[in-house]
Design a protein around this motif. Structure first.
Motif, PDB file in Angstrom:
ATOM      1  N   GLN A  80      -3.330  25.758  26.255  1.00  0.00           N
ATOM      2  CA  GLN A  80      -4.407  25.566  25.285  1.00  0.00           C
ATOM      3  C   GLN A  80      -5.380  26.729  25.421  1.00  0.00           C
ATOM      4  O   GLN A  80      -5.628  27.214  26.527  1.00  0.00           O
ATOM      5  N   VAL A  81      -5.922  27.179  24.288  1.00  0.00           N
ATOM      6  CA  VAL A  81      -6.906  28.264  24.285  1.00  0.00           C
ATOM      7  C   VAL A  81      -8.184  27.755  23.617  1.00  0.00           C
ATOM      8  O   VAL A  81      -8.168  26.742  22.911  1.00  0.00           O
ATOM      9  N   PRO A  82      -9.309  28.444  23.838  1.00  0.00           N
ATOM     10  CA  PRO A  82     -10.580  27.989  23.270  1.00  0.00           C
ATOM     11  C   PRO A  82     -10.540  27.739  21.762  1.00  0.00           C
ATOM     12  O   PRO A  82     -11.146  26.779  21.279  1.00  0.00           O
ATOM     13  N   ALA A  83      -9.830  28.563  21.012  1.00  0.00           N
ATOM     14  CA  ALA A  83      -9.763  28.374  19.560  1.00  0.00           C
ATOM     15  C   ALA A  83      -9.122  27.038  19.188  1.00  0.00           C
ATOM     16  O   ALA A  83      -9.452  26.467  18.146  1.00  0.00           O
ATOM     17  N   ASP A  84      -8.243  26.529  20.039  1.00  0.00           N
ATOM     18  CA  ASP A  84      -7.587  25.239  19.768  1.00  0.00           C
ATOM     19  C   ASP A  84      -8.570  24.076  19.773  1.00  0.00           C
ATOM     20  O   ASP A  84      -8.317  23.047  19.149  1.00  0.00           O
ATOM     21  N   VAL A  85      -9.666  24.237  20.512  1.00  0.00           N
ATOM     22  CA  VAL A  85     -10.592  23.114  20.705  1.00  0.00           C
ATOM     23  C   VAL A  85     -12.036  23.463  20.313  1.00  0.00           C
ATOM     24  O   VAL A  85     -12.977  22.787  20.713  1.00  0.00           O
ATOM     25  N   GLY A  86     -12.204  24.527  19.536  1.00  0.00           N
ATOM     26  CA  GLY A  86     -13.525  24.891  19.044  1.00  0.00           C
ATOM     27  C   GLY A  86     -14.470  25.432  20.102  1.00  0.00           C
ATOM     28  O   GLY A  86     -15.685  25.292  19.970  1.00  0.00           O
ATOM     29  N   LEU A  87     -13.937  26.089  21.151  1.00  0.00           N
ATOM     30  CA  LEU A  87     -14.793  26.599  22.219  1.00  0.00           C
ATOM     31  C   LEU A  87     -14.818  28.127  22.314  1.00  0.00           C
ATOM     32  O   LEU A  87     -15.310  28.678  23.300  1.00  0.00           O
ATOM     33  N   THR A  88     -14.323  28.806  21.294  1.00  0.00           N
ATOM     34  CA  THR A  88     -14.336  30.271  21.324  1.00  0.00           C
ATOM     35  C   THR A  88     -15.765  30.770  21.511  1.00  0.00           C
ATOM     36  O   THR A  88     -16.678  30.333  20.817  1.00  0.00           O
ATOM     37  N   GLY A  89     -15.953  31.655  22.480  1.00  0.00           N
ATOM     38  CA  GLY A  89     -17.271  32.224  22.740  1.00  0.00           C
ATOM     39  C   GLY A  89     -18.202  31.344  23.550  1.00  0.00           C
ATOM     40  O   GLY A  89     -19.352  31.702  23.789  1.00  0.00           O
ATOM     41  N   SER A  90     -17.719  30.219  24.018  1.00  0.00           N
ATOM     42  CA  SER A  90     -18.562  29.313  24.815  1.00  0.00           C
ATOM     43  C   SER A  90     -18.741  29.839  26.236  1.00  0.00           C
ATOM     44  O   SER A  90     -18.040  30.744  26.683  1.00  0.00           O
ATOM     45  N   SER A  91     -19.653  29.229  26.953  1.00  0.00           N
ATOM     46  CA  SER A  91     -19.924  29.628  28.333  1.00  0.00           C
ATOM     47  C   SER A  91     -18.765  29.231  29.242  1.00  0.00           C
ATOM     48  O   SER A  91     -17.957  28.349  28.915  1.00  0.00           O
ATOM     49  N   ASP A  92     -18.696  29.883  30.391  1.00  0.00           N
ATOM     50  CA  ASP A  92     -17.668  29.534  31.371  1.00  0.00           C
ATOM     51  C   ASP A  92     -17.811  28.080  31.821  1.00  0.00           C
ATOM     52  O   ASP A  92     -16.819  27.398  32.054  1.00  0.00           O
ATOM     53  N   GLN A  93     -19.042  27.607  31.906  1.00  0.00           N
ATOM     54  CA  GLN A  93     -19.271  26.212  32.284  1.00  0.00           C
ATOM     55  C   GLN A  93     -18.643  25.271  31.262  1.00  0.00           C
ATOM     56  O   GLN A  93     -18.031  24.267  31.627  1.00  0.00           O
ATOM     57  N   ALA A  94     -18.793  25.601  29.976  1.00  0.00           N
ATOM     58  CA  ALA A  94     -18.208  24.767  28.920  1.00  0.00           C
ATOM     59  C   ALA A  94     -16.688  24.797  28.989  1.00  0.00           C
ATOM     60  O   ALA A  94     -16.026  23.774  28.801  1.00  0.00           O
ATOM     61  N   HIS A  95     -16.123  25.971  29.288  1.00  0.00           N
ATOM     62  CA  HIS A  95     -14.664  26.075  29.410  1.00  0.00           C
ATOM     63  C   HIS A  95     -14.160  25.225  30.579  1.00  0.00           C
ATOM     64  O   HIS A  95     -13.190  24.474  30.436  1.00  0.00           O
ATOM     65  N   LEU A  96     -14.810  25.327  31.720  1.00  0.00           N
ATOM     66  CA  LEU A  96     -14.365  24.550  32.882  1.00  0.00           C
ATOM     67  C   LEU A  96     -14.566  23.056  32.632  1.00  0.00           C
ATOM     68  O   LEU A  96     -13.696  22.249  32.971  1.00  0.00           O
ATOM     69  N   ALA A  97     -15.681  22.684  32.032  1.00  0.00           N
ATOM     70  CA  ALA A  97     -15.921  21.266  31.742  1.00  0.00           C
ATOM     71  C   ALA A  97     -14.828  20.711  30.829  1.00  0.00           C
ATOM     72  O   ALA A  97     -14.316  19.611  31.051  1.00  0.00           O
ATOM     73  N   HIS A  98     -14.448  21.481  29.822  1.00  0.00           N
ATOM     74  CA  HIS A  98     -13.368  21.033  28.939  1.00  0.00           C
ATOM     75  C   HIS A  98     -12.062  20.883  29.718  1.00  0.00           C
ATOM     76  O   HIS A  98     -11.352  19.883  29.571  1.00  0.00           O
ATOM     77  N   ALA A  99     -11.743  21.887  30.530  1.00  0.00           N
ATOM     78  CA  ALA A  99     -10.497  21.834  31.307  1.00  0.00           C
ATOM     79  C   ALA A  99     -10.479  20.621  32.231  1.00  0.00           C
ATOM     80  O   ALA A  99      -9.448  19.957  32.373  1.00  0.00           O
ATOM     81  N   ILE A 100     -11.609  20.311  32.836  1.00  0.00           N
ATOM     82  CA  ILE A 100     -11.692  19.138  33.720  1.00  0.00           C
ATOM     83  C   ILE A 100     -11.444  17.867  32.912  1.00  0.00           C
ATOM     84  O   ILE A 100     -10.642  17.022  33.307  1.00  0.00           O
ATOM     85  N   ARG A 101     -12.132  17.741  31.778  1.00  0.00           N
ATOM     86  CA  ARG A 101     -11.967  16.541  30.939  1.00  0.00           C
ATOM     87  C   ARG A 101     -10.537  16.390  30.429  1.00  0.00           C
ATOM     88  O   ARG A 101     -10.016  15.283  30.333  1.00  0.00           O
ATOM     89  N   ASP A 102      -9.886  17.521  30.116  1.00  0.00           N
ATOM     90  CA  ASP A 102      -8.537  17.485  29.548  1.00  0.00           C
ATOM     91  C   ASP A 102      -7.450  17.631  30.624  1.00  0.00           C
ATOM     92  O   ASP A 102      -6.281  17.763  30.299  1.00  0.00           O
ATOM     93  N   ARG A 103      -7.879  17.621  31.879  1.00  0.00           N
ATOM     94  CA  ARG A 103      -6.951  17.700  33.025  1.00  0.00           C
ATOM     95  C   ARG A 103      -6.033  18.911  32.942  1.00  0.00           C
ATOM     96  O   ARG A 103      -4.817  18.804  33.000  1.00  0.00           O
ATOM     97  N   ARG A 104      -6.656  20.071  32.819  1.00  0.00           N
ATOM     98  CA  ARG A 104      -5.931  21.336  32.746  1.00  0.00           C
ATOM     99  C   ARG A 104      -6.440  22.296  33.806  1.00  0.00           C
ATOM    100  O   ARG A 104      -7.629  22.318  34.106  1.00  0.00           O
ATOM    101  N   ALA A 105      -5.538  23.094  34.343  1.00  0.00           N
ATOM    102  CA  ALA A 105      -5.928  24.189  35.226  1.00  0.00           C
ATOM    103  C   ALA A 105      -6.421  25.326  34.336  1.00  0.00           C
ATOM    104  O   ALA A 105      -5.927  25.528  33.226  1.00  0.00           O
ATOM    105  N   VAL A 106      -7.402  26.079  34.812  1.00  0.00           N
ATOM    106  CA  VAL A 106      -7.951  27.208  34.076  1.00  0.00           C
ATOM    107  C   VAL A 106      -7.245  28.478  34.526  1.00  0.00           C
ATOM    108  O   VAL A 106      -7.069  28.709  35.719  1.00  0.00           O
ATOM    109  N   LEU A 107      -6.854  29.312  33.565  1.00  0.00           N
ATOM    110  CA  LEU A 107      -6.323  30.640  33.842  1.00  0.00           C
ATOM    111  C   LEU A 107      -7.327  31.640  33.293  1.00  0.00           C
ATOM    112  O   LEU A 107      -7.668  31.596  32.106  1.00  0.00           O
ATOM    113  N   THR A 108      -7.836  32.532  34.156  1.00  0.00           N
ATOM    114  CA  THR A 108      -8.910  33.434  33.759  1.00  0.00           C
ATOM    115  C   THR A 108      -8.820  34.758  34.500  1.00  0.00           C
ATOM    116  O   THR A 108      -8.215  34.854  35.565  1.00  0.00           O
TER     117      THR A 108
END
Length: 121
Positions: free
Chosen positions: A26-54
């Motif tokens: 999954q990428v930020p564009a898939d979930v409306g998070l393009t350009g969001s903060s790193d905190q928002a990306h990690l929070a989404h990954a935690i909620r969606d039970r995904r590992a972050v690749l960065t």
């Protein structure tokens, strides 16, 4: 593996290779998070039970420490690709996909951990 690729690491070739290897990517564009903060990306990954690749190792190392150490929380893992000032030393999309595959095949638990992928290529 369920992966969320941070804004700074979105690469169509890498996404294709990871999906070919059977990863749910999954990428930020898939979930409306393009350009969001790193905190928002990690929070989404935690909620969606995904590992972050960065490639953003400094910020995600700090976020990992905040979540796991300071808050006694959990995440599904942070996978980091370190980049050098010399582009010839950097991992390609194929190197990154291979490193994810090698890490997964090694059976190493990635939940609640911060893993640099460069040695796994």
């Amino acid at each position: 593996m369920r992966l969320y690729i941070d804004d700074d690491s979105v690469d169509p070739g890498l996404i294709r290779l990871l999906r070919r290897d059977g990863h749910d990517v999954q990428v930020p564009a898939d979930v409306g998070l393009t350009g969001s903060s790193d905190q928002a990306h990690l929070a989404h990954a935690i909620r969606d039970r995904r590992a972050v690749l960065t490639r953003n190792h400094d910020d995600f190392d700090d976020l990992h420490d905040l979540v796991v150490s300071a808050a006694s929380g959990h995440h599904c893992g942070i996978l980091v690709v370190l980049y050098d000032n010399n582009p010839r030393n950097n991992m390609s999309s194929g190197d990154t996909a291979r490193a994810v595959r090698n890490l997964e095949n090694a059976g190493i638990a990635i939940a609640d951990s911060y893993n640099e992928l460069n040695p796994w290529q």
